[in-house]
Design an enzyme around this catalytic site. Structure first.
Site: not given
Ligand code: L34
Length: 291
Positions: A53, A97, A120
């Site tokens: 982020k 988060q 969010d």
């Molecule tokens: N308050 N908590 C709050 N807001 C959110 O919107 C989230 N979430 C979820 C968990 N907790 C939260 C996220 O941000 C899940 N989440 C999230 C954000 C980004 C990615 C996955 C979950 C993401 O960028 N995933 C990448 C891979 C990341 C890695 O390598 O670990 C992808 O390509 O799926």
């Protein structure tokens, strides 16, 4: 059938390009959008998502600051931090988060965020507005899934969408967005969960199947109708000695078997996760524009 890959990259880049345009407009008017993130504890997955982020903000010329608290922080300290961010004129978005370390009351923290800065979309006021079909800051993962489907020309209208998982972050709001009237909605929705009897019976009815369970391999090929569109929200870390990090990412869907049956499927990584971050950036510029 061999499934089309619904990659998050092109869909999220299109949204980020729009957001970059809005950032430029806001800056011309003297406003620099700023996202404040609160990260309590050192959960490795949370640390990695928050880093993503921050990178997205930097790329778009937005400001961000991350406030890190130890897992032992008392609730009063978290609430005090949020209260301070609420009143700062230079902060447009506030995000805590999830999950919070055990013992911290997540509901109390979410309800402490100024709804106008709740990028969010988790505050009860924004949830209520969403449920009523009104203008609101929408939760990022569910709205990102709607955008992802739209990008690939998949219109939920009249389709049977089956959502597996009833979390407040994904399943529950997504079921609402898919069933609401108008753009990106108009689906008939079934919401399944851990107490659903004969889960496979329901998932096999799905034209659009969304897996938001948090368990690798929870959705197998026998649970999927031929030609279904499958959206995999899971981001599970599976131990893998052959990977230099010691783990690999796996979704909730048993990918190869399901991809052979589905007409379209999202990859993990590179699918829904990218949309989540893009929608957060959009919510932040929306909040900044209203400031
Ligand atoms: N308050 N908590 C709050 N807001 C959110 O919107 C989230 N979430 C979820 C968990 N907790 C939260 C996220 O941000 C899940 N989440 C999230 C954000 C980004 C990615 C996955 C979950 C993401 O960028 N995933 C990448 C891979 C990341 C890695 O390598 O670990 C992808 O390509 O799926």
């Amino acid at each position: 059938m061999s499934a089309k890959l619904l990659e998050g990259k092109p869909a999220s880049e299109k949204i980020l390009a729009e957001v970059a345009g809005k950032v430029a407009e806001l800056k011309a008017g003297g406003i620099r959008p700023m996202l404040a993130v609160v990260l309590v504890g050192e959960d490795p997955a949370s640390m990695s998502y928050v880093a993503g982020k921050e990178r997205a903000c930097a790329r778009l010329g937005m400001l961000s600051e991350t406030h890190r608290l130890p897992a032992s922080a008392p609730i009063g300290e978290v609430l005090g931090l949020v209260a301070g961010l609420n009143v700062r004129r230079d902060v447009h978005g506030v995000l805590v988060q999830s999950p919070l370390p055990g013992g911290l009351d997540e509901t109390a923290v979410v309800e402490a965020i100024d709804p106008r800065k709740d990028v969010d979309g988790f505050h009860p006021l924004n949830i209520g507005r969403m449920l009523a079909g009104r203008d609101a800051l929408l939760p990022c993962t569910p709205s990102g899934i709607i955008e992802l489907l739209a990008h690939y020309g998949i219109d939920p209208a009249g389709k049977h969408a089956v959502v597996v998982g009833r979390s407040n972050i994904v399943g529950r709001p997504l079921a609402n967005l898919l069933s609401r009237k108008g753009w990106g909605g108009d689906a008939t929705v079934t919401l399944c969960h851990s107490r659903t009897a004969n889960l496979a019976h329901h998932t096999r009815q799905a034209d659009i199947l969304i897996a938001a369970v948090g368990k690798p391999g929870a959705i197998t090929a026998d649970m999927v109708k031929d030609g279904a569109v499958v959206v995999d929200v899971g981001v599970n870390r599976v131990p893998d000695a052959s990977d230099r990090r010691g783990y690999r990412l796996a979704g909730d869907v048993e990918f190869s078997g399901v991809a052979a049956k589905a007409s379209a499927i999202t990859p993990v990584p590179g699918g829904v996760g990218l949309m989540t971050v893009a929608m957060l950036m959009r919510n932040t510029v929306v909040a900044a524009g209203r400031a």
